[in-house]
Scaffold this motif. Sequence first.
Motif, PDB file in Angstrom:
ATOM      1  N   ASN A   1       0.819  -1.202   0.000  1.00  0.00           N
ATOM      2  CA  ASN A   1       0.000   0.000   0.000  1.00  0.00           C
ATOM      3  C   ASN A   1       0.858   1.260   0.000  1.00  0.00           C
ATOM      4  OD1 ASN A   1      -1.484  -2.204   1.716  1.00  0.00           O
ATOM      5  ND2 ASN A   1      -3.095  -0.900   0.924  1.00  0.00           N
ATOM      6  N   LEU A   2       0.527   2.202  -0.868  1.00  0.00           N
ATOM      7  CA  LEU A   2       1.056   3.554  -0.823  1.00  0.00           C
ATOM      8  C   LEU A   2      -0.101   4.470  -0.433  1.00  0.00           C
ATOM      9  CD1 LEU A   2       3.229   3.633  -4.074  1.00  0.00           C
ATOM     10  CD2 LEU A   2       4.035   3.404  -1.715  1.00  0.00           C
ATOM     11  N   ASN A   3       0.090   5.272   0.624  1.00  0.00           N
ATOM     12  CA  ASN A   3      -1.018   6.088   1.096  1.00  0.00           C
ATOM     13  C   ASN A   3      -0.597   7.519   1.388  1.00  0.00           C
ATOM     14  OD1 ASN A   3      -0.005   5.797   3.983  1.00  0.00           O
ATOM     15  ND2 ASN A   3      -0.519   3.675   3.509  1.00  0.00           N
ATOM     16  N   PHE A   4      -1.593   8.401   1.378  1.00  0.00           N
ATOM     17  CA  PHE A   4      -1.375   9.829   1.568  1.00  0.00           C
ATOM     18  C   PHE A   4      -2.583  10.422   2.275  1.00  0.00           C
ATOM     19  CE2 PHE A   4      -2.404  14.112   0.104  1.00  0.00           C
ATOM     20  CZ  PHE A   4      -1.252  14.811   0.438  1.00  0.00           C
ATOM     21  N   GLY A   5      -2.346  11.310   3.250  1.00  0.00           N
ATOM     22  CA  GLY A   5      -3.435  11.978   3.933  1.00  0.00           C
ATOM     23  C   GLY A   5      -3.138  13.443   4.144  1.00  0.00           C
ATOM     24  N   ALA A   6      -4.196  14.257   4.171  1.00  0.00           N
ATOM     25  CA  ALA A   6      -4.023  15.699   4.385  1.00  0.00           C
ATOM     26  C   ALA A   6      -5.190  16.245   5.190  1.00  0.00           C
ATOM     27  CB  ALA A   6      -3.914  16.433   3.053  1.00  0.00           C
ATOM     28  N   THR A   7      -4.861  17.133   6.126  1.00  0.00           N
ATOM     29  CA  THR A   7      -5.855  17.905   6.859  1.00  0.00           C
ATOM     30  C   THR A   7      -5.519  19.379   6.678  1.00  0.00           C
ATOM     31  OG1 THR A   7      -6.286  16.200   8.515  1.00  0.00           O
ATOM     32  CG2 THR A   7      -6.786  18.463   9.135  1.00  0.00           C
ATOM     33  N   VAL A   8      -6.428  20.122   6.080  1.00  0.00           N
ATOM     34  CA  VAL A   8      -6.240  21.554   5.840  1.00  0.00           C
ATOM     35  C   VAL A   8      -7.094  22.317   6.845  1.00  0.00           C
ATOM     36  CG1 VAL A   8      -6.535  23.441   4.189  1.00  0.00           C
ATOM     37  CG2 VAL A   8      -5.759  21.194   3.399  1.00  0.00           C
ATOM     38  N   TYR A   9      -6.473  23.282   7.522  1.00  0.00           N
ATOM     39  CA  TYR A   9      -7.167  24.085   8.527  1.00  0.00           C
ATOM     40  C   TYR A   9      -7.694  25.347   7.863  1.00  0.00           C
ATOM     41  CZ  TYR A   9      -4.760  20.785  11.477  1.00  0.00           C
ATOM     42  OH  TYR A   9      -4.295  19.615  12.031  1.00  0.00           O
ATOM     43  N   VAL A  10      -8.999  25.417   7.709  1.00  0.00           N
ATOM     44  CA  VAL A  10      -9.627  26.521   6.983  1.00  0.00           C
ATOM     45  C   VAL A  10      -9.564  27.810   7.783  1.00  0.00           C
ATOM     46  CG1 VAL A  10     -11.775  27.309   5.901  1.00  0.00           C
ATOM     47  CG2 VAL A  10     -11.143  24.882   5.811  1.00  0.00           C
ATOM     48  N   THR A  11      -9.701  27.720   9.105  1.00  0.00           N
ATOM     49  CA  THR A  11      -9.709  28.893   9.973  1.00  0.00           C
ATOM     50  C   THR A  11      -8.402  28.991  10.756  1.00  0.00           C
ATOM     51  OG1 THR A  11     -10.831  27.574  11.666  1.00  0.00           O
ATOM     52  CG2 THR A  11     -12.213  28.892  10.206  1.00  0.00           C
ATOM     53  N   LYS A  12      -8.080  30.205  11.220  1.00  0.00           N
ATOM     54  CA  LYS A  12      -6.832  30.419  11.939  1.00  0.00           C
ATOM     55  C   LYS A  12      -6.767  29.638  13.248  1.00  0.00           C
ATOM     56  CE  LYS A  12      -5.655  34.991  10.092  1.00  0.00           C
ATOM     57  NZ  LYS A  12      -5.387  36.417  10.432  1.00  0.00           N
ATOM     58  N   ASN A  13      -7.912  29.434  13.895  1.00  0.00           N
ATOM     59  CA  ASN A  13      -7.912  28.675  15.147  1.00  0.00           C
ATOM     60  C   ASN A  13      -7.894  27.164  14.923  1.00  0.00           C
ATOM     61  OD1 ASN A  13     -10.503  28.073  14.342  1.00  0.00           O
ATOM     62  ND2 ASN A  13     -11.521  29.024  16.092  1.00  0.00           N
ATOM     63  N   ARG A  14      -7.810  26.728  13.661  1.00  0.00           N
ATOM     64  CA  ARG A  14      -7.687  25.316  13.270  1.00  0.00           C
ATOM     65  C   ARG A  14      -8.924  24.502  13.641  1.00  0.00           C
ATOM     66  NH1 ARG A  14      -1.985  24.357  12.511  1.00  0.00           N
ATOM     67  NH2 ARG A  14      -2.137  22.145  13.034  1.00  0.00           N
ATOM     68  N   GLY A  15     -10.033  25.151  13.846  1.00  0.00           N
ATOM     69  CA  GLY A  15     -11.247  24.438  14.237  1.00  0.00           C
ATOM     70  C   GLY A  15     -12.014  23.842  13.077  1.00  0.00           C
ATOM     71  N   THR A  16     -11.938  24.459  11.900  1.00  0.00           N
ATOM     72  CA  THR A  16     -12.640  23.978  10.708  1.00  0.00           C
ATOM     73  C   THR A  16     -11.627  23.309   9.787  1.00  0.00           C
ATOM     74  OG1 THR A  16     -14.193  25.823  10.877  1.00  0.00           O
ATOM     75  CG2 THR A  16     -14.149  24.611   8.799  1.00  0.00           C
TER      76      THR A  16
END
Length: 328
Positions: free
Chosen positions: A180-195
């Motif tokens: 398996n080759l895998n990739f993940g990403a979490t992008v923080y839409v707001t400055k407080n990283r809540g969204t």
Amino acid sequence: MDKNINLLALHRCFIIVIFICVGICQAQQKGQYVPGQFGLNAGVVPAAGLTYANLALNYSASSLNDANGNHRPNVLGTYGFWVDENIFYFVPKKKILGASFAPYISLNGASGSLVADISGTNLGASGGGSGFADLFVQPVNLGWHLKRADIVGGYAFMAPTGRFVAGASDNVGSGYWGNNLNFGATVYVTKNRGTTLNLFSDWETHGQKTGTTLTPGKAFTTEWGVGQVLPLKKDFSRLLQLGLIGYDQWQVTASSGTIGVLPASSVPFYSVHAVGLQSNFILPAKNLNFFFKYLDEYRAISRPEGRTIAFGGSWTLRIPKPVAAPKP
């Protein structure tokens, strides 16, 4: 909100459990990755130290779809399985290429069942098994912590440690090696990283199935999520994270060899798509995270169509122990 709060992603395992092929239904040989593992926080790795995570996943279906995505009314019955994943991370403090090194191993137990009745004939099938399933190891897993995103990528393999005998109805393992080759990403839409916006992808290849001529085709899976963190206490010691999640999986190359008496290449490619909800209850100071996910499959081709439920939690022993902030 404290932007340094680590919203731990803990759904990282790839399991195949019981699969019983009913030749007259042209049932497909699925790959080893079971979707529903990810959702929110797909690009986050644990903090430095030792992490134990447990994930229980249940899949259940009562319909089999054909190559056009239509339910086959002449095939009745149920197909389902439980997987219990015990996941162990070790994350050293030292970085590699600016990334956290977060290898892990998953020890898995599984149980499953298939009851099928093909109306208008004298044929039918039933079966199931339980026990220690295939072993999943991710020796390469690198996570980068950026200002407005967390990104992770790596390589893993599946070892066929689960019980498998060609033609048996109580198999627990897949009977073949997987990569398996895998990739993940979490992008923080707001400055407080809540969204957050989240995406995970996995490309899997397979070896030949023990005792057969079958080599399952390659598969590609994506999982996604849109989440929002809500503080349950003003000091952010208790957090609730809610989100919309989903998964999509496709077979992308033909299988080789045979499935029963059929050439594997003649069986239509499978695919499945699902959407659902996820909730996380997070205690940052105690390094605890609990989650629940429900996903309903709204489209399936050449495979069962059902629903996935997953729940569990994780705890991290921080090494070194973080220094408490001075009181004002």
